[in-house]
Enzyme design. Structure first.
Site, PDB file in Angstrom:
ATOM      1  N   GLY A   1     -34.299  58.918  26.419  1.00  0.00           N
ATOM      2  CA  GLY A   1     -35.575  59.501  26.809  1.00  0.00           C
ATOM      3  C   GLY A   1     -35.601  60.962  26.415  1.00  0.00           C
ATOM      4  O   GLY A   1     -36.536  61.696  26.711  1.00  0.00           O
TER       5      GLY A   1
ATOM      6  N   GLY B   1     -28.985  69.239  26.421  1.00  0.00           N
ATOM      7  CA  GLY B   1     -29.175  68.259  27.486  1.00  0.00           C
ATOM      8  C   GLY B   1     -28.729  68.742  28.855  1.00  0.00           C
ATOM      9  O   GLY B   1     -29.234  68.271  29.874  1.00  0.00           O
ATOM     10  N   GLU B   2     -27.766  69.635  28.889  1.00  0.00           N
ATOM     11  CA  GLU B   2     -27.162  69.936  30.176  1.00  0.00           C
ATOM     12  C   GLU B   2     -27.335  71.361  30.672  1.00  0.00           C
ATOM     13  O   GLU B   2     -27.268  71.620  31.868  1.00  0.00           O
ATOM     14  CB  GLU B   2     -25.674  69.542  30.113  1.00  0.00           C
ATOM     15  CG  GLU B   2     -25.593  68.038  29.937  1.00  0.00           C
ATOM     16  CD  GLU B   2     -24.219  67.508  29.607  1.00  0.00           C
ATOM     17  OE1 GLU B   2     -23.480  67.202  30.534  1.00  0.00           O
ATOM     18  OE2 GLU B   2     -23.901  67.361  28.414  1.00  0.00           O
TER      19      GLU B   2
ATOM     20  N   GLN C   1     -36.407  68.852  27.890  1.00  0.00           N
ATOM     21  CA  GLN C   1     -35.032  68.658  28.366  1.00  0.00           C
ATOM     22  C   GLN C   1     -34.597  69.825  29.234  1.00  0.00           C
ATOM     23  O   GLN C   1     -33.947  69.637  30.260  1.00  0.00           O
ATOM     24  CB  GLN C   1     -34.094  68.578  27.167  1.00  0.00           C
ATOM     25  CG  GLN C   1     -34.155  67.261  26.481  1.00  0.00           C
ATOM     26  CD  GLN C   1     -32.764  66.666  26.486  1.00  0.00           C
ATOM     27  OE1 GLN C   1     -32.236  66.302  27.527  1.00  0.00           O
ATOM     28  NE2 GLN C   1     -32.165  66.601  25.333  1.00  0.00           N
TER      29      GLN C   1
HETATM   30 MO1  MOS Z   1     -23.630  64.036  30.077  1.00  0.00          MO
HETATM   31  S1  MOS Z   1     -22.972  64.252  32.007  1.00  0.00           S
HETATM   32  O1  MOS Z   1     -22.205  64.451  29.252  1.00  0.00           O
HETATM   33  O2  MOS Z   1     -24.073  62.413  29.922  1.00  0.00           O
END
Ligand code: MOS
Length: 756
Positions: free
Chosen positions: A483, A720-721, A654
């Site tokens: 997603g 992403g993080e 994101q």
């Molecule tokens: Mo992420 S926690 O490395 O999917």
């Protein structure tokens, strides 16, 4: 449609020098999969059909936290309506000895043992014609246990903490410099303990698997973040060749780390399909997301900071204790960012773990940096207060010009500009430093900030690009889209390199027959697969260029390769742009066949010589009710240094998603463990609180968009993080600024504020 219309909060930074000269690639303004998602044609693992009708499996879980299974009476369950099989440790097919290996090694319990490691462990699988029949039969199983004393009280067992048996990304404990000297030199000190709770990922789509056998070959639809790893783990666990597993996952309905490993239900679905000789569908129910499929470990983090009067940090110590399971060690590396974020004379960090009768923990969005920055960046706020120094100034005073932990240069770092840009957009200069000094009627207003950071990871990847005879293109890569926008950037990257409108590029992922890609974890997918796609597209383009060069009918006949560029579906001469030929025409005159190439890339040699991280600055405004202590997050302003932003729509989304989770981390999220029986009592989305729209005020997210070309040719680091990092501390620091109350036990709920 202009991108800015989709993302009102998003504006590109201007006036900032670029490290690289590559212009931003042509973007797909709309998500590649937008139509499929909104029209419901995007199919998820549990929605697929097998060639013949599937039957349904339901996982029965242990009701004790520790001991062993004494007996299972399955007579009534077996006779129950629609039941095809009841599989237990007493009759389950024997699998080869456990061979839990990387890539995503997890010790999973798949009915091979009678030992119980945690409450909720799979102890049986019931297979029936329908799901209700499977659930009904499951309720008829009579299981008796031999119970033993369970380890469930983490806080009482901190004295038993031990070093992990397996290292994480980095050594578990590390010391740099002379800590004793550094700590005594710093006359201003903060010494505090911060705690974070058990948390469990809950993507919209819970785990689901559909499996069926064709002879010795296994077909699987599985919701995963790692096609190649899932295949490998399934094959190894079942003792069959990896090539005998065909796995598909065109859409993953969120993952956040819990779908980065292969858990027991996947193997159990395959096992059940073998036993009944039919396709088996196994979907976890929402409460089953708490236990058998990982979660974020609880942490106790002790931080000591010492600084001289001018704000220079002399020493920093960060000691972390996390819980782990009795089956396997999973290390949440919460002190890792403390090694690299600020300059100091000395730094000591350690991670230890306490064995618990709980399911194995795993990666959960920014494992380490999420709760690590929650602690460190709160401690930094406390140090700023002790120094009577502005929190941004404190961070600038200790700005790390190179990685203090590894002593390596950064591949690219523009954190200073992040503080500047976000601070300016927020209006930080108007802040009254005095806590509890800003009030609007009954509301206590607070402004806080924190630093965000996450490593930039990259792995080897392969991709296939095909130029079609109609001038369109195809790109295939065995990656996965959670997603997050993988489809979108695949089409965009291939189109950009080929000079073909990305809307004319078909993207395919989520199939184990496609070229191998790494896990969509560790924020590495874009940085890993885009270079491979780019390389494949480059080679495919060159092949077509060569056809044109050799073709007397082409305006490019006899040209030199270096002079050929591509745009709008045509190859042209850079030296004479009027001379051009379209892909479609070249291919139709030269055999009428598509031309394809495989690209394969891996991190460059430079990757070990440099430290690669992303950075950001997060500013938060809260309004706290003076009587009820209800906290409202009014706005968050954040600016990130994440290299090139490949796509505005998916990228900013994101980052926003990460920030929203950071707000949840600060205020809401906690799995409450019953410390007698070992189950989580709020294992549902009504009582496991996460932010809703009403909890999120205005988000203003910007990126510097400065390419990090030393990290990869596209200059893009993963995103992403990083959004979740720093955010919890920024909110907590704002709450302190509003109220003068410092809560060091996340989440910061109103009862804690009221009693502080
Ligand atoms: Mo992420 S926690 O490395 O999917």
């Amino acid at each position: 449609m202009p991108i800015t219309a989709l993302n009102p909060g998003q504006q590109k930074a201007s006036g900032i020098a670029s490290d690289g000269a590559k212009p931003a690639p042509k973007q797909l303004a709309m998500r590649y999969d937008a139509r499929a998602k909104v029209t419901g044609t995007a199919k998820y693992a549990g929605e697929f059909r097998a060639p013949t009708d599937a039957v349904y499996a339901f996982v029965v879980q242990s009701t004790i936290p520790s001991g062993s299974i004494a007996s299972i009476d399955q007579a009534a369950a077996t006779k129950s309506s629609g039941v095809l099989a009841v599989i237990t440790p007493f009759n389950a097919p024997k699998l080869p000895p456990a061979n839990p290996q990387p890539p995503a090694r997890r010790h999973i319990t798949v009915l091979q043992e009678r030992e119980i490691f945690y409450n909720g462990q799979p102890v049986a699988v019931v297979v029936a014609r329908s799901l209700p029949e499977a659930i009904q039969a499951a309720s008829l199983l009579r299981i008796t246990y031999r119970q033993t004393a369970a380890k469930l009280r983490f806080r009482e067992r901190l004295g038993e903490a031990r070093p992990p048996k397996f290292p994480g990304r980095e050594p578990a404990a590390q010391t740099r410099g002379d800590m004793a000297a550094a700590m005594s030199k710093g006359t201003v000190r903060v010494e505090q303990t911060y705690t974070t709770p058990y948390q469990h990922h809950n993507p919209m789509e819970p785990h689901a698997t559909l499996a069926w056998w064709e002879g010795g070959k296994l077909n699987v639809y599985d919701s995963t973040q790692y096609i190649a790893g899932d295949c490998m783990t399934i094959a190894r666990t079942l003792g069959i060749p990896t090539d005998n597993v065909h796995l598909e996952c065109p859409y993953t309905g969120g993952g956040f780390g819990c779908k980065g490993s292969t858990w027991s239900h996947v193997i159990l679905a395959a096992m059940a399909a073998k036993v009944v000789g039919k396709p088996v569908k196994l979907a976890l129910e929402r409460p089953q997301m708490w236990g058998p499929v990982g979660g974020r470990p609880t942490t106790v983090q002790q931080i000591k900071l010492a600084a001289t009067q001018d704000g220079k940090i002399t020493g920093v110590q960060h000691d972390v204790i996390v819980h782990t399971s009795l089956m396997e060690d999973f290390l949440e590396p919460s002190a890792d960012q403390t090694r690299m974020l600020y300059a100091s004379e000395a730094c000591a960090t350690s991670h230890k773990m306490v064995d618990m009768n709980l399911g194995v923990a795993t990666f959960m969005r920014a494992p380490g940096e999420s709760n690590g920055t929650a602690a460190l960046e709160t401690a930094m706020d406390e140090l700023a207060l002790a120094l009577k120094m502005d929190p941004v100034q404190l961070r600038l005073t200790n700005y790390a010009e190179k990685d203090p932990g590894s002593d390596k240069p950064w591949s690219s770092k523009h954190l200073r500009e992040c503080y500047e840009q976000a601070g300016e957009r927020f209006g930080w200069s108007k802040r009254n430093p005095q806590p509890a000094s800003m009030r609007e009627g009954n509301k206590l207003i607070g402004w806080g900030m924190a630093t965000a950071t996450y490593p930039a990871n990259r792995s080897a990847a392969q991709a296939l690009v095909r130029i079609l005879t109609n001038g369109h293109a195809f790109v295939g890569c065995g990656s996965q889209d959670l997603g997050t926008g993988t489809y979108t950037i695949m089409a965009q990257t291939a189109g950009d390199t080929l000079g073909i409108d990305p809307r004319l590029v078909e993207a395919k992922l989520g199939d184990s027959t496609l070229p191998k890609a790494p896990a969509s974890g560790g924020s590495q997918s874009a940085a890993s697969i885009c270079p491979a796609i780019s390389a494949a597209a480059m080679q495919a383009k060159l092949k077509v260029a060569q056809l044109a060069i050799n073709d007397p009918e082409s305006p490019l006949h006899g040209a030199i390769v270096a002079d050929i560029s591509a745009s709008d579906g045509r190859l042209f001469l850079s030296s004479s742009p009027g001379s051009s030929d379209s892909y479609a025409d070249i291919l139709s005159r030269n055999g009428g066949k598509a031309v394809e190439a495989l690209g394969s890339t891996e991190p460059g040699e430079d990757s070990t010589a440099m430290s690669t991280h992303s950075f950001g600055a997060v500013f938060a405004e809260v309004a706290v009710d003076a009587e009820t202590y209800m906290v409202e997050v009014r706005r968050i302003v954040a600016t990130y240094d994440i290299g090139t932003l490949i796509n505005d729509t998916t990228g900013i989304n994101q980052l926003e998603g990460g920030i929203v989770w950071g707000v949840g981390f600060a205020l809401h999220e906690e799995s409450h463990l019953d410390e007698t029986y070992g189950r989580y009592v709020n294992a549902n989305l009504a009582e496991y609180h996460v932010p809703v729209n009403a909890d999120i005020g205005k988000l203003d997210v910007t990126v510097l968009n400065i390419p990090d070309i030393k990290f990869n040719p596209l200059g893009a680091r993963g995103i992403g993080e990083i959004g979740i990092t720093g955010t919890a501390a920024a909110v907590g620091n704002a709450i302190f600024h509003a109220t003068g109350k410092r809560i060091r036990n996340f989440p910061i709920t109103l009862d804690k504020l009221m009693n502080a």
